[in-house]
Write an enzyme that holds these catalytic residues in place. Sequence first.
Site, PDB file in Angstrom:
ATOM      1  N   ASN A   9       0.840  -1.391   0.031  1.00 33.69           N
ATOM      2  CA  ASN A   9       0.121  -0.103   0.012  1.00 33.69           C
ATOM      3  C   ASN A   9       0.815   1.058   0.078  1.00 33.69           C
ATOM      4  OD1 ASN A   9      -1.652   2.200   0.949  1.00 33.69           O
ATOM      5  ND2 ASN A   9      -1.973   1.276   2.459  1.00 33.69           N
ATOM      6  N   LYS A  11       0.232   4.225   0.551  1.00 32.13           N
ATOM      7  CA  LYS A  11      -0.538   5.529   1.183  1.00 32.13           C
ATOM      8  C   LYS A  11      -0.342   6.829   0.538  1.00 32.13           C
ATOM      9  CE  LYS A  11       0.447   2.998   4.701  1.00 32.13           C
ATOM     10  NZ  LYS A  11       0.954   2.926   6.699  1.00 32.13           N
ATOM     11  N   HIS A  95      -8.490   0.151   6.561  1.00 33.34           N
ATOM     12  CA  HIS A  95      -6.884  -0.278   7.136  1.00 33.34           C
ATOM     13  C   HIS A  95      -7.253   1.137   8.529  1.00 33.34           C
ATOM     14  CE1 HIS A  95      -2.711   1.797   7.304  1.00 33.34           C
ATOM     15  NE2 HIS A  95      -2.466   0.712   7.264  1.00 33.34           N
ATOM     16  N   GLU A  97      -5.424   2.866   9.547  1.00 33.63           N
ATOM     17  CA  GLU A  97      -5.483   5.141   9.142  1.00 33.63           C
ATOM     18  C   GLU A  97      -7.046   5.599   8.841  1.00 33.63           C
ATOM     19  OE1 GLU A  97      -1.926   5.102   6.677  1.00 33.63           O
ATOM     20  OE2 GLU A  97      -0.352   3.981   8.712  1.00 33.63           O
ATOM     21  N   GLU A 167      -3.322  -6.452  10.516  1.00 37.36           N
ATOM     22  CA  GLU A 167      -2.095  -5.920  10.453  1.00 37.36           C
ATOM     23  C   GLU A 167      -1.901  -5.366  12.372  1.00 37.36           C
ATOM     24  OE1 GLU A 167      -0.269  -3.857   6.860  1.00 37.36           O
ATOM     25  OE2 GLU A 167      -2.584  -2.901   7.087  1.00 37.36           O
ATOM     26  N   GLY A 173       4.177   1.722  10.973  1.00 43.24           N
ATOM     27  CA  GLY A 173       4.730   2.740  11.108  1.00 43.24           C
ATOM     28  C   GLY A 173       5.895   2.664  11.391  1.00 43.24           C
ATOM     29  N   SER A 213       5.379  -3.001   9.690  1.00 40.80           N
ATOM     30  CA  SER A 213       7.132  -2.973  10.130  1.00 40.80           C
ATOM     31  C   SER A 213       7.348  -4.301   9.552  1.00 40.80           C
ATOM     32  CB  SER A 213       7.405  -3.171  11.195  1.00 40.80           C
ATOM     33  OG  SER A 213       6.796  -1.906  11.810  1.00 40.80           O
TER      34      SER A 213
HETATM   35  C1  PEP Z   1       0.520  -0.747   7.018  1.00 38.70           C
HETATM   36  O1  PEP Z   1       0.431   0.354   7.118  1.00 38.70           O
HETATM   37  O2  PEP Z   1      -0.227  -1.371   6.205  1.00 38.70           O
HETATM   38  C2  PEP Z   1       2.286  -0.725   6.524  1.00 38.70           C
HETATM   39  C3  PEP Z   1       1.869  -2.668   6.619  1.00 38.70           C
HETATM   40  O3  PEP Z   1       3.031  -0.379   7.061  1.00 38.70           O
HETATM   41  P1  PEP Z   1       4.662  -0.419   7.562  1.00 38.70           P
HETATM   42  O4  PEP Z   1       4.874  -1.550   7.289  1.00 38.70           O
HETATM   43  O5  PEP Z   1       5.201   0.900   7.049  1.00 38.70           O
HETATM   44  O6  PEP Z   1       4.686  -0.513   9.070  1.00 38.70           O
END
Ligand code: PEP
Length: 256
Positions: A9, A11, A95, A97, A167, A173, A213
Amino acid sequence: MNKFWVGTNWKMTKTIAEGSFYTKELKKIAEKLSNIELFIIPSHTSLVSIKELTENSKIHIGAQNMHWESEGAYTGEISPTMLHEIGMNIVELGHSERRQYYNETDESINKKVIAALKYGMKPLVCIGENSTQKKNNISKETLAAQLIVCLKGLTAEQVKHVMIAYEPVWAIGEDGTPADAAYVEEIHGFLREKLKDLFDSKGNDIPILYGGSVNKENFLEYSKLQDVNGLFIGRAAWDIESFRVILHTLNSQVYR
Ligand code: PEP
């Protein structure tokens, strides 16, 4: 399950020019992948150009959100009809966010899941507990409730087109803490059982991706865990060279 899904993604990153450069490189990488179902989820402004660029490739393209109504007075929203018209294969829904900043609820996500299926798009439903819920030892209860409500009303026939992304909010993030592999495996096992409770044997066919992450150091370990049927990657996949390493390694290691 013999498919291993890997996707990113973007974003709110990448202009059309940046996204095109990335996608041209990704197309070359995708030609060499035999064991992976690859997808990217760009921002809305890049969807048309990236869809065109990936015609005749094995890369699936998804949108980051959509409304559940086909049309109407919803300023700033995008409809399933519109995403279907431009050939989207996947829609990412719920998601963390979106839940945190735009008040998305399990109920609204459920309406979107139903709309996505109606228009032939695969909903990628994101679920995850936050740090307070984890501290209070109610991660599993939280996740079970998210699954029940987000997938409410779906038949076993419909649900085979759905994908889940687990997630944990505390792992996502810049400020996120990568989860222990043992924890991820335990939760994925729990989610699989819950999906089977809800949809009998069809619950076995729903891919459960892990995200939060995921990076060059930990992706391989996560990929080998029971009931992890794919990886959903943010930052570590935004640089095409970093994503190249992850994809090449996974392609040579994943046998499912
Ligand atoms: C996400 O926000 O869905 C995500 C997996 O981000 P990150 O891998 O940067 O933690």
